[in-house]
Design a protein around this motif. Structure first.
Motif, PDB file in Angstrom:
ATOM      1  N   LEU A 101       6.335   1.682 -19.223  1.00 12.21           N
ATOM      2  CA  LEU A 101       5.323   0.678 -18.459  1.00 12.21           C
ATOM      3  C   LEU A 101       5.922  -0.132 -17.293  1.00 12.21           C
ATOM      4  CD1 LEU A 101       3.214  -0.376 -21.606  1.00 12.21           C
ATOM      5  CD2 LEU A 101       2.574   1.129 -19.820  1.00 12.21           C
ATOM      6  N   MET A 102       7.100  -0.563 -17.543  1.00  9.86           N
ATOM      7  CA  MET A 102       8.140  -1.442 -16.650  1.00  9.86           C
ATOM      8  C   MET A 102       8.438  -0.352 -15.536  1.00  9.86           C
ATOM      9  SD  MET A 102       9.143  -4.035 -15.336  1.00  9.86           S
ATOM     10  CE  MET A 102       8.729  -5.165 -16.682  1.00  9.86           C
ATOM     11  N   ALA A 103       8.618   0.793 -15.633  1.00 11.54           N
ATOM     12  CA  ALA A 103       9.049   1.540 -14.705  1.00 11.54           C
ATOM     13  C   ALA A 103       7.912   2.087 -14.010  1.00 11.54           C
ATOM     14  CB  ALA A 103       9.663   3.085 -15.353  1.00 11.54           C
ATOM     15  N   ALA A 104       6.778   2.060 -14.516  1.00 15.63           N
ATOM     16  CA  ALA A 104       5.352   2.689 -14.105  1.00 15.63           C
ATOM     17  C   ALA A 104       5.086   1.377 -12.981  1.00 15.63           C
ATOM     18  CB  ALA A 104       4.307   2.757 -14.813  1.00 15.63           C
ATOM     19  N   LEU A 105       5.218   0.129 -13.251  1.00 10.89           N
ATOM     20  CA  LEU A 105       4.753  -0.922 -12.632  1.00 10.89           C
ATOM     21  C   LEU A 105       5.615  -1.075 -11.130  1.00 10.89           C
ATOM     22  CD1 LEU A 105       4.047  -4.593 -13.710  1.00 10.89           C
ATOM     23  CD2 LEU A 105       5.661  -4.042 -11.860  1.00 10.89           C
ATOM     24  N   SER A 106       7.179  -0.790 -11.505  1.00 12.03           N
ATOM     25  CA  SER A 106       7.990  -0.732 -10.257  1.00 12.03           C
ATOM     26  C   SER A 106       7.893   0.477  -9.378  1.00 12.03           C
ATOM     27  CB  SER A 106       9.477  -0.829 -10.875  1.00 12.03           C
ATOM     28  OG  SER A 106       9.945  -1.725 -11.756  1.00 12.03           O
ATOM     29  N   GLY A 107       7.356   1.738  -9.907  1.00  7.46           N
ATOM     30  CA  GLY A 107       7.159   2.699  -9.212  1.00  7.46           C
ATOM     31  C   GLY A 107       5.972   2.634  -8.402  1.00  7.46           C
ATOM     32  N   TYR A 108       4.741   2.039  -8.752  1.00  3.06           N
ATOM     33  CA  TYR A 108       3.741   1.736  -7.925  1.00  3.06           C
ATOM     34  C   TYR A 108       3.908   0.752  -7.060  1.00  3.06           C
ATOM     35  CZ  TYR A 108       0.823   5.035 -10.629  1.00  3.06           C
ATOM     36  OH  TYR A 108       0.315   6.285 -11.115  1.00  3.06           O
ATOM     37  N   LEU A 109       4.712  -0.248  -7.264  1.00  4.49           N
ATOM     38  CA  LEU A 109       4.941  -1.203  -6.429  1.00  4.49           C
ATOM     39  C   LEU A 109       5.538  -0.751  -5.153  1.00  4.49           C
ATOM     40  CD1 LEU A 109       6.868  -4.642  -7.165  1.00  4.49           C
ATOM     41  CD2 LEU A 109       7.227  -3.490  -5.200  1.00  4.49           C
ATOM     42  N   VAL A 110       6.547   0.258  -5.386  1.00  4.06           N
ATOM     43  CA  VAL A 110       7.379   1.011  -4.382  1.00  4.06           C
ATOM     44  C   VAL A 110       6.303   1.933  -3.511  1.00  4.06           C
ATOM     45  CG1 VAL A 110       9.030   2.700  -3.850  1.00  4.06           C
ATOM     46  CG2 VAL A 110       9.452   0.920  -5.478  1.00  4.06           C
ATOM     47  N   LEU A 111       5.389   2.424  -4.141  1.00  2.00           N
ATOM     48  CA  LEU A 111       4.335   3.329  -3.405  1.00  2.00           C
ATOM     49  C   LEU A 111       3.436   2.548  -2.537  1.00  2.00           C
ATOM     50  CD1 LEU A 111       3.055   6.100  -3.105  1.00  2.00           C
ATOM     51  CD2 LEU A 111       1.604   5.665  -5.175  1.00  2.00           C
ATOM     52  N   PHE A 112       2.758   1.429  -3.054  1.00  2.00           N
ATOM     53  CA  PHE A 112       1.897   0.748  -2.244  1.00  2.00           C
ATOM     54  C   PHE A 112       2.435  -0.394  -1.442  1.00  2.00           C
ATOM     55  CE2 PHE A 112      -0.921   2.514  -5.431  1.00  2.00           C
ATOM     56  CZ  PHE A 112      -2.189   2.638  -4.726  1.00  2.00           C
ATOM     57  N   GLY A 113       3.724  -0.807  -1.508  1.00  2.00           N
ATOM     58  CA  GLY A 113       4.340  -1.806  -0.518  1.00  2.00           C
ATOM     59  C   GLY A 113       4.176  -0.948   0.958  1.00  2.00           C
ATOM     60  N   PRO A 114       4.689   0.092   1.029  1.00  2.00           N
ATOM     61  CA  PRO A 114       4.607   0.305   2.590  1.00  2.00           C
ATOM     62  C   PRO A 114       3.344   0.804   3.097  1.00  2.00           C
ATOM     63  CG  PRO A 114       6.172   1.881   1.194  1.00  2.00           C
ATOM     64  CD  PRO A 114       5.527   0.953   0.307  1.00  2.00           C
ATOM     65  N   LEU A 115       2.098   0.786   2.297  1.00  2.00           N
ATOM     66  CA  LEU A 115       0.837   0.691   2.689  1.00  2.00           C
ATOM     67  C   LEU A 115       0.546  -0.546   3.450  1.00  2.00           C
ATOM     68  CD1 LEU A 115      -1.224   2.412  -0.087  1.00  2.00           C
ATOM     69  CD2 LEU A 115       0.071   3.549   2.095  1.00  2.00           C
ATOM     70  N   VAL A 116       1.086  -1.664   3.408  1.00  2.00           N
ATOM     71  CA  VAL A 116       0.887  -2.875   4.069  1.00  2.00           C
ATOM     72  C   VAL A 116       2.080  -2.830   5.285  1.00  2.00           C
ATOM     73  CG1 VAL A 116       0.924  -5.303   3.911  1.00  2.00           C
ATOM     74  CG2 VAL A 116       0.094  -3.944   2.226  1.00  2.00           C
ATOM     75  N   LEU A 117       3.276  -2.427   4.676  1.00  2.00           N
ATOM     76  CA  LEU A 117       4.381  -2.691   5.733  1.00  2.00           C
ATOM     77  C   LEU A 117       4.213  -1.854   7.024  1.00  2.00           C
ATOM     78  CD1 LEU A 117       7.199  -3.943   6.255  1.00  2.00           C
ATOM     79  CD2 LEU A 117       8.327  -2.183   4.941  1.00  2.00           C
ATOM     80  N   VAL A 118       4.136  -0.345   6.811  1.00  2.00           N
ATOM     81  CA  VAL A 118       4.385   0.319   7.905  1.00  2.00           C
ATOM     82  C   VAL A 118       3.207   0.090   8.949  1.00  2.00           C
ATOM     83  CG1 VAL A 118       4.105   2.861   8.476  1.00  2.00           C
ATOM     84  CG2 VAL A 118       5.399   2.159   6.674  1.00  2.00           C
ATOM     85  N   PRO A 119       1.857   0.015   8.879  1.00  2.00           N
ATOM     86  CA  PRO A 119       1.114  -0.396   9.943  1.00  2.00           C
ATOM     87  C   PRO A 119       1.367  -1.512  10.667  1.00  2.00           C
ATOM     88  CG  PRO A 119      -0.116   0.271   8.141  1.00  2.00           C
ATOM     89  CD  PRO A 119       1.042   0.063   7.303  1.00  2.00           C
ATOM     90  N   GLN A 120       1.839  -2.690  10.132  1.00  2.14           N
ATOM     91  CA  GLN A 120       2.306  -3.900  10.766  1.00  2.14           C
ATOM     92  C   GLN A 120       3.676  -3.599  11.328  1.00  2.14           C
ATOM     93  OE1 GLN A 120       0.760  -6.950  10.550  1.00  2.14           O
ATOM     94  NE2 GLN A 120      -0.869  -5.817   9.356  1.00  2.14           N
ATOM     95  N   ILE A 121       4.442  -2.936  10.867  1.00  3.63           N
ATOM     96  CA  ILE A 121       5.728  -2.699  11.641  1.00  3.63           C
ATOM     97  C   ILE A 121       5.422  -1.819  12.968  1.00  3.63           C
ATOM     98  CG2 ILE A 121       8.030  -1.629  11.579  1.00  3.63           C
ATOM     99  CD1 ILE A 121       7.895  -4.304  10.148  1.00  3.63           C
TER     100      ILE A 121
END
Length: 474
Positions: free
Chosen positions: A292-312
């Motif tokens: 479960l901790m690994a799943a939380l971390s993995g989805y954090l890595v997946l969804f972070g770029p969805l905000v980051l890339v358009p802004q950058i």
């Protein structure tokens, strides 16, 4: 004497799971039909998650309000969803996962139609809360329906198909959303769910199996539900407030303190409740807690770029269309790896090894992002590699978790997996937004490095938890 045929009163038909037709049930590949039906919900959920943010500009114009107010269209949905996933999973284990899943489609589809007709922002937020209730009924049971339908030796492949459906919804969201908002208006962003939901309800009725193993409950733990809702809601509000919303520091600290206190009270309640909402013995299984901790971390890595890339990309002078095209590489790589891993990797590579290989690929891709230039071509390649690592990691990690949970508690387990996903999603969006907020007025490269460093730290957490997970029994 004429025999009388006894029929059930019609209300009982609404609270009982109906069996699949014999011609469906007897097919050798009937479990694939069940997995394909669950993919409707997986696709809709991620399409909705990635499509709604594109309506913000139109909503601000139509309702004449601030961006902070518009954010509640997403925030209200997310808070409701995360708070309900575990209790809905618990009830589904008791009363039927197919029943709850189909009612989830009914509620989600009806609420989507209401969102498209909302006369005000307040009404839209209320309808989004109802929509989240439907989403919780679906998502708490999606993983459980896949794992209980598929043969044990094909569980990872089935979860890979479901993950690919999620990635497809995520990938199409920006394109479909942009086209709908531009051509037809924001209301059709919600209206698109209605025909898909109707098809999914009919398919689910005929193709999903009934729940074989039940885990009956007595009195429902309403106190535990309230404490869990307070803990998750205050955590997400605190993270959102810290990421740039206008809130005083003492309010942010109070939200985090409330989350910690409510979490402690929830654990104590589950230890002494006659019928606990969550069996804490599940979390004492190392494969479950680490997964479960690994799943939380993995989805954090997946969804972070969805905000980051358009802004950058926009800050660097690119267009929103270019940002959307570049960003599509991430879920595209995810889908390809989730579907193709079994064809490429040797059969002897187990779930734990796949998790470690996946997070190693993710870590390498994120490290490269810190060093390589921010050109669209390089960025698309790096995002595709990152997505491939996550597509390899996520189905294998979900298999590790669900394999360690008894079949009669699979709804609860599925709720835990999806709650970890929801928290990871929220943290990914909020932590990247915080880094962009802190780097305001500085260079594009500084904002990029700050944000990628956060995602790299999350990938290392996923790597550590995957390493600590117990090895599979041969």
């Amino acid at each position: 004497m004429t025999a009388q045929v006894r029929t059930r009163p019609w209300p009982s038909l609404l609270v009982r799971e109906r069996p699949r037709p014999q011609m469906i049930r007897s097919r050798p590949g009937a479990w694939w039909l069940a997995v394909a039906t669950v993919c409707f919900g997986a696709f809709m959920g991620q399409l909705d998650a990635s499509i709604v943010t594109l309506t913000y500009g139109s909503l601000r114009t139509e309702f004449g309000t601030s961006l902070a107010a518009i954010e509640w269209v997403s925030l209200a949905y997310l808070l409701t969803l995360v708070a309900l996933l575990v209790p809905v999973g618990r009830l589904s284990d008791a009363y039927g996962r197919k029943l709850f899943y189909l009612y989830g489609f009914v509620v989600f589809t009806g609420a989507s139609a209401a969102c498209g007709l909302a006369p005000s922002l307040t009404a839209l937020v209320v309808f989004r809360v109802v929509q989240a209730v439907g989403a919780a009924l679906m998502q708490a049971n999606s993983v459980a329906l896949v794992t209980t339908s598929a043969p044990r030796e094909r569980m990872r492949a089935a979860l890979g198909v479901q993950a690919a459906a999620q990635a497809l919804g995520l990938a199409l969201g920006p394109t479909v959303g942009g086209a709908l908002v531009s051509a037809l208006g924001w209301r059709w962003v919600f209206g698109i769910n209605v025909p898909v939901g109707i098809v999914a309800m009919v398919a689910g009725h005929y193709l999903l199996p009934r729940t074989r193993g039940r885990n009956r409950v007595g009195l429902f733990d309403w106190t535990g539900l309230i404490l869990l809702a307070v803990a998750t809601t205050s955590l997400l509000l605190g993270v959102s407030a810290a990421s740039g919303l206008s809130a005083p520091p003492w309010a942010v600290a109070a939200l985090f303190a409330l989350s910690v206190t409510a979490s402690w009270a929830f654990v104590r309640r589950q230890q002494c409740a006659p019928v606990p909402l969550l069996d804490l013995a599940l979390l004492r299984v190392r494969a479950v807690s680490s997964g479960l901790m690994a799943a939380l971390s993995g989805y954090l890595v997946l969804f972070g770029p969805l905000v980051l890339v358009p802004q950058i990309v926009v800050r660097a002078g690119g267009s929103e269309l270019l940002a959307g095209v570049v960003l599509t590489a991430l879920p595209g790589g995810f889908a390809l790896a989730a579907l193709g891993a079994d064809r490429v990797l040797p059969p002897g590579v187990g779930d734990r090894a796949r998790c470690l290989l996946g997070v190693a690929v993710c870590t390498g891709a994120l490290a490269a992002m810190l060093a390589l230039p921010l050109s669209p071509v390089w960025l698309a390649v790096q995002l595709a590699v990152l997505g491939a690592g996550l597509g390899l990691f996520t189905p294998a990690n979900n298999t590790v978790v669900m394999s360690a949970i008894p079949a009669n508690s699979s709804g609860t387990g599925g709720g835990l997996v999806n709650m970890a996903r929801g928290l990871g999603t929220a943290l990914g969006v909020a932590l990247v937004t915080l880094q962009l907020h802190l780097s305001h007025g500085q260079g594009v490269r500084d904002a990029w490095v700050r944000s990628i460093a956060v995602l790299l730290a999350a990938a290392l957490v996923a790597a550590a938890t995957a390493w600590l997970a117990p090895a599979e029994r041969r």
